[in-house]
Design an enzyme around this catalytic site. Structure first.
Site, PDB file in Angstrom:
ATOM      1  N   ASN A   1       1.152  -0.583   0.273  1.00 22.62           N
ATOM      2  CA  ASN A   1      -0.620   0.468  -0.023  1.00 22.62           C
ATOM      3  C   ASN A   1       0.902   1.070  -0.334  1.00 22.62           C
ATOM      4  O   ASN A   1       0.108   2.609  -0.030  1.00 22.62           O
ATOM      5  CB  ASN A   1      -1.261   0.306   1.175  1.00 22.62           C
TER       6      ASN A   1
ATOM      7  N   SER B   1      -2.191   3.049  -9.078  1.00 26.60           N
ATOM      8  CA  SER B   1      -2.668   4.230  -8.852  1.00 26.60           C
ATOM      9  C   SER B   1      -3.304   4.653 -10.492  1.00 26.60           C
ATOM     10  O   SER B   1      -1.986   4.759 -11.319  1.00 26.60           O
ATOM     11  CB  SER B   1      -1.337   6.057  -8.830  1.00 26.60           C
TER      12      SER B   1
ATOM     13  N   GLN C   1       0.386  12.406 -15.002  1.00 24.20           N
ATOM     14  CA  GLN C   1      -0.354  13.918 -13.901  1.00 24.20           C
ATOM     15  C   GLN C   1       0.152  14.514 -14.491  1.00 24.20           C
ATOM     16  O   GLN C   1       0.024  16.515 -14.457  1.00 24.20           O
ATOM     17  CB  GLN C   1      -0.127  13.111 -12.594  1.00 24.20           C
TER      18      GLN C   1
ATOM     19  N   TYR D   1       6.822   9.323  -9.341  1.00 25.01           N
ATOM     20  CA  TYR D   1       5.597   8.289  -9.213  1.00 25.01           C
ATOM     21  C   TYR D   1       5.372   7.155 -10.512  1.00 25.01           C
ATOM     22  O   TYR D   1       4.307   6.227 -10.013  1.00 25.01           O
ATOM     23  CB  TYR D   1       4.671   8.934  -8.497  1.00 25.01           C
TER      24      TYR D   1
ATOM     25  N   ALA E   1      -7.561   6.894  -8.265  1.00 23.13           N
ATOM     26  CA  ALA E   1      -7.844   7.814  -8.312  1.00 23.13           C
ATOM     27  C   ALA E   1      -7.700   9.070  -7.865  1.00 23.13           C
ATOM     28  O   ALA E   1      -6.566   9.128  -6.879  1.00 23.13           O
ATOM     29  CB  ALA E   1      -8.750   7.925  -9.598  1.00 23.13           C
TER      30      ALA E   1
ATOM     31  N   THR F   1      -7.671  11.687   1.112  1.00 21.40           N
ATOM     32  CA  THR F   1      -7.033  10.875   2.021  1.00 21.40           C
ATOM     33  C   THR F   1      -6.512  12.558   3.317  1.00 21.40           C
ATOM     34  O   THR F   1      -7.124  13.603   2.882  1.00 21.40           O
ATOM     35  CB  THR F   1      -5.925  10.633   1.622  1.00 21.40           C
TER      36      THR F   1
END
Length: 265
Positions: free
Chosen positions: A93, A143, A150, A156, A187, A191
């Protein structure tokens, strides 16, 4: 629905984030199902989370671990097996969108890979002998950045692309042992880290509204509870013939027609 997770040893990396984070929510959901959550993280919050579960008479273990360090991950698995003697599932995770872009150093790019994908390889590698014994399974948290890009986050994006590649590779590799390997793709999920980021912006509320409007289903971010519930189903034997799959828990963000997005909100 009983997911038959009672007494199962479920190892979750990146599980000592702030309360309400994806990993912390998964841990709580596992406890509610009667599983034994094992937290692997470098943050001392994990001690408090495990202690809180133990006060509820729920067996749990926190192993403080720098997941970028192969020796620490190997030792973490040894500690887990020394206490429980088995591992039934691994949920990888870890995920930090650290902004290591094309203008970043080689070291920053490599550090992003170590955290966001190499840690997945290492935890799975060292847990694998015990997953073979239990015919357990692996769930990787991915992701949308791996598929959509992005901007400004090469490390990442590369790491999360690697996570999807490993998910399929392990599904093929481990069929012979009865081990399933799947991934959840997220997406936009609200959090604590997302909230912290929004608070750094001068127009955070406006940005949040714009993001919500970009999500076709219900024009809202995915709740961490929705991600956790899907994760528990996938690792359970209620999903016993599912392997090599990318499960999108994203309100249609990645795949649905942009024409569905309404200006009325």
């Amino acid at each position: 629905m009983d997911l038959n997770l009672k007494g199962k040893i479920i190892v979750v990396s990146g599980s000592a984030g702030k309360e309400g984070s994806i990993g912390e929510t998964i841990i709580k959901r596992l406890a509610d199902e009667g599983a034994i959550p094992v937290l692997v993280d470098r943050n001392d919050r994990g001690f408090g989370y495990a202690e809180a579960l133990q006060k509820r008479n729920i067996d749990s273990l926190f192993v403080k671990t720098d997941v970028t360090d192969p020796v620490e991950i190997e030792n973490a698995v040894k500690k887990i097996v020394a206490k429980y003697g088995r591992i039934d599932a691994v949920i990888n995770n870890v995920g930090v969108n650290d902004g290591a872009g094309l203008d970043s150093s080689y070291e920053d790019f490599m550090n992003s890979l170590k955290l966001n994908v190499v840690s997945y390889f290492l935890l799975t590698k060292y847990a694998l002998p015990y997953l073979k014994e239990s015919r357990g399974n692996i769930l990787n948290i991915g992701s949308k950045v791996a598929l959509t890009g992005q901007g400004g986050t090469s490390g990442y994006a590369a790491a999360k692309g690697g996570v999807l590649g490993l998910t399929r590779e392990w599904a093929v590799d481990l069929i012979q042992f009865g081990i399933r390997s799947n991934a959840i793709i997220i997406a936009e999920s609200f959090t604590p880290a997302y909230d912290d980021w929004l608070k750094t912006l001068p127009d955070g509320e406006t940005v949040l509204k714009k993001i919500n409007k970009s999500i076709p289903f219900e024009s809202r971010m995915t709740k961490t509870e929705e991600i956790a519930d899907t994760a528990l189903f996938i690792i359970s034997n209620r999903s016993s013939h599912t392997t090599g799959q990318f499960v999108f828990v994203d309100g249609g963000y990645v795949h649905l027609d942009r024409a569905l997005i309404s200006d009325v909100n």
